[in-house]
Design an enzyme around this catalytic site. Structure first.
Site, PDB file in Angstrom:
ATOM      1  N   ASP A   1       0.868  -1.177   0.000  1.00 18.94           N
ATOM      2  CA  ASP A   1       0.000   0.000   0.000  1.00 18.94           C
ATOM      3  C   ASP A   1       0.901   1.222   0.000  1.00 18.94           C
ATOM      4  O   ASP A   1       2.057   1.168   0.421  1.00 18.94           O
ATOM      5  CB  ASP A   1      -0.954  -0.027   1.204  1.00 18.94           C
TER       6      ASP A   1
ATOM      7  N   GLY B   1       0.877   4.175   1.513  1.00 26.51           N
ATOM      8  CA  GLY B   1       1.205   5.001   2.662  1.00 26.51           C
ATOM      9  C   GLY B   1       0.250   6.154   2.878  1.00 26.51           C
ATOM     10  O   GLY B   1       0.194   6.716   3.962  1.00 26.51           O
TER      11      GLY B   1
ATOM     12  N   ASP C   1      -7.756  -7.472   1.413  1.00 28.41           N
ATOM     13  CA  ASP C   1      -6.785  -7.520   2.506  1.00 28.41           C
ATOM     14  C   ASP C   1      -7.465  -6.949   3.728  1.00 28.41           C
ATOM     15  O   ASP C   1      -8.362  -6.108   3.600  1.00 28.41           O
ATOM     16  CB  ASP C   1      -5.543  -6.661   2.209  1.00 28.41           C
TER      17      ASP C   1
ATOM     18  N   HIS D   1      -4.627 -19.791  12.756  1.00 28.93           N
ATOM     19  CA  HIS D   1      -5.975 -20.309  12.528  1.00 28.93           C
ATOM     20  C   HIS D   1      -6.809 -19.352  11.678  1.00 28.93           C
ATOM     21  O   HIS D   1      -7.394 -19.740  10.671  1.00 28.93           O
ATOM     22  CB  HIS D   1      -6.727 -20.595  13.836  1.00 28.93           C
TER      23      HIS D   1
HETATM   24  N1  PRF Z   1      -6.560   3.817   0.281  1.00 27.48           N
HETATM   25  C1  PRF Z   1      -5.371   3.170   0.471  1.00 27.48           C
HETATM   26  N2  PRF Z   1      -5.278   2.110   1.295  1.00 27.48           N
HETATM   27  C2  PRF Z   1      -6.387   1.694   1.944  1.00 27.48           C
HETATM   28  C3  PRF Z   1      -7.633   2.324   1.767  1.00 27.48           C
HETATM   29  C4  PRF Z   1      -7.733   3.445   0.896  1.00 27.48           C
HETATM   30  O1  PRF Z   1      -8.778   4.056   0.683  1.00 27.48           O
HETATM   31  C5  PRF Z   1      -8.536   1.626   2.581  1.00 27.48           C
HETATM   32  C6  PRF Z   1      -9.975   1.923   2.760  1.00 27.48           C
HETATM   33  N3  PRF Z   1     -10.718   0.841   3.243  1.00 27.48           N
HETATM   34  C7  PRF Z   1      -7.818   0.612   3.210  1.00 27.48           C
HETATM   35  N4  PRF Z   1      -6.527   0.671   2.817  1.00 27.48           N
HETATM   36  N5  PRF Z   1      -4.281   3.601  -0.160  1.00 27.48           N
END
Ligand code: PRF
Length: 379
Positions: free
Chosen positions: A95, A97, A274, A343
């Site tokens: 992701d 950040g 995720d 689990h």
């Molecule tokens: N943007 C990013 N990561 C995320 C979200 C998002 O909107 C969400 C929203 N549920 C979780 N992780 N970059």
């Protein structure tokens, strides 16, 4: 090497569910899939061997925000990227950040340029921009990297939601431009997934989905949901986004969710999920099982010598008893956190695997409607 590809293998008759295969330079992913969250490069309390052999994870997540702060990109580059550093040699997604800056960092300030923030670890000051976040994700070296976005809170005023969405779109253009200017660092291809925003406004969501689709990326993500809105609203907007996304690219619903959220998301056409829930809730003693939800700290399990989950074909969940796991929690043993995490993750991976089988068999919708009330039961 090669850009990520997605092959669609089956679609369900009575819903929008699909089964497919994603191919990355670190291997294949059978969809629909759940991706365990390894924020700092570690899925908490679980080893890479357990992820691979016991949980049957096919791809794991990392977070740009955390990995940038610790261990930092110089260490990751010296290691040869996150795969080499943590020893997980399957696919990884990071992701961007943006979301973590807004949920964790202190004294955040958003500008056109990017996000200024102070580290939640030591208060040090940093700035994330679309360009710096692409550079950091190049150094981390995940197979799938996420665009730098802003996730507006729920609820958001229309005007704020629109401005935020426009900013996310401008940032997206800068992400693509930066990525095109910088080569892959480790000899394999990194694939940028753009993220739909637009809060809970239909016109904004539609516009954002169409903008994201126009980028013709290897895959697409839906952000800004599961941020406190009612579940029905999350499903409604997930459906709206999916209707505006290409069929032949994987769709990722970010940060979702409970087992039933995942099954409903699959029915709407989502391929990737995720969530910290299986690990975080697991560490708090909340178990998701094939028969329903268990609070393993409850006294009622003190002398229940049946397996953690007799219905789950997973070695740990069959081998250890509920009474033993409860004892480990009450005694504050670290093995409790390990077993609960293994689990819950095994259960999530089993669940999406079953979903895939039912999509291929063409009876996904009726299977899903039958199993959800069972999974929701409080045992
Ligand atoms: N943007 C990013 N990561 C995320 C979200 C998002 O909107 C969400 C929203 N549920 C979780 N992780 N970059």
């Amino acid at each position: 090497m090669a850009a990520l590809t997605f092959e669609l293998q089956a679609t369900d008759g009575a819903s929008a569910a699909r089964a497919g295969t994603i191919t990355t330079d670190h291997g294949q992913i059978q969809t629909p899939i759940f991706m365990p969250v390894g924020t700092v490069g570690s899925v908490k309390a679980v080893t890479q061997q357990q992820l691979k052999n016991d949980i049957k994870a096919q791809i794991i997540l990392g977070n740009t925000y955390h990995l940038y702060l610790r261990p930092g990109t110089p260490v990751l580059e010296m290691a040869g990227g996150l795969h080499k550093f943590n020893g997980w040699n399957g696919p990884i997604l990071t992701d961007s950040g943006g979301y973590q800056v807004f949920s964790l960092a202190e004294n955040r300030k958003l500008t056109e340029q990017g996000a200024l923030f102070q580290s939640h670890i030591d208060g040090s000051r940093h700035m994330f921009t679309p360009e710096s976040v692409m550079d950091i994700q190049r150094s981390i070296g995940a197979d799938i990297i996420m665009a730098f976005d802003e996730c507006p809170p729920y609820p958001s005023e229309y005007k704020y939601a629109r401005q935020s969405m426009d900013l996310t779109h401008r940032w997206l253009d800068r992400c693509f431009a930066r990525l095109a200017e910088t080569p892959d660092k480790y000899g394999y291809t990194q694939n940028l997934f753009p993220i739909i925003q637009g809060s809970t406004y239909k016109d904004l969501r539609t516009a954002s989905a169409q903008y994201i689709a126009s980028k013709n990326a290897a895959g697409n993500a839906i952000g800004g949901l599961s941020v406190g809105e009612p579940e029905e609203m999350m499903y409604e907007f997930t459906a709206l986004c999916c209707e505006n996304l290409p069929q032949d690219k994987p769709r990722y619903l970010m940060g979702v969710g409970t087992p039933w959220n995942i099954l409903e998301g699959i029915a709407l056409g989502i391929d990737m999920f995720d969530c910290v829930m299986p690990t975080r809730n697991g560490r708090n003693g909340m178990l998701f099982t094939t028969g329903g939800v268990v609070n393993i700290r409850n006294k009622k399990w003190a002398t229940d010598f049946s397996p953690i989950d007799a219905g789950l074909p997973s070695e740990h969940s069959q081998y250890y008893t509920r009474a033993y796991l409860r004892h480990l929690f009450v005694a504050n043993e670290i093995l409790a956190l390990q077993l609960a995490s293994i689990h819950n993750l095994s259960f999530y991976l089993w669940l999406v695997g079953e979903a895939r089988k039912h999509i291929q068999a063409g009876d996904y919708a009726s299977w899903k409607n039958g199993i959800i009330p069972v999974l929701k039961q409080r045992l």
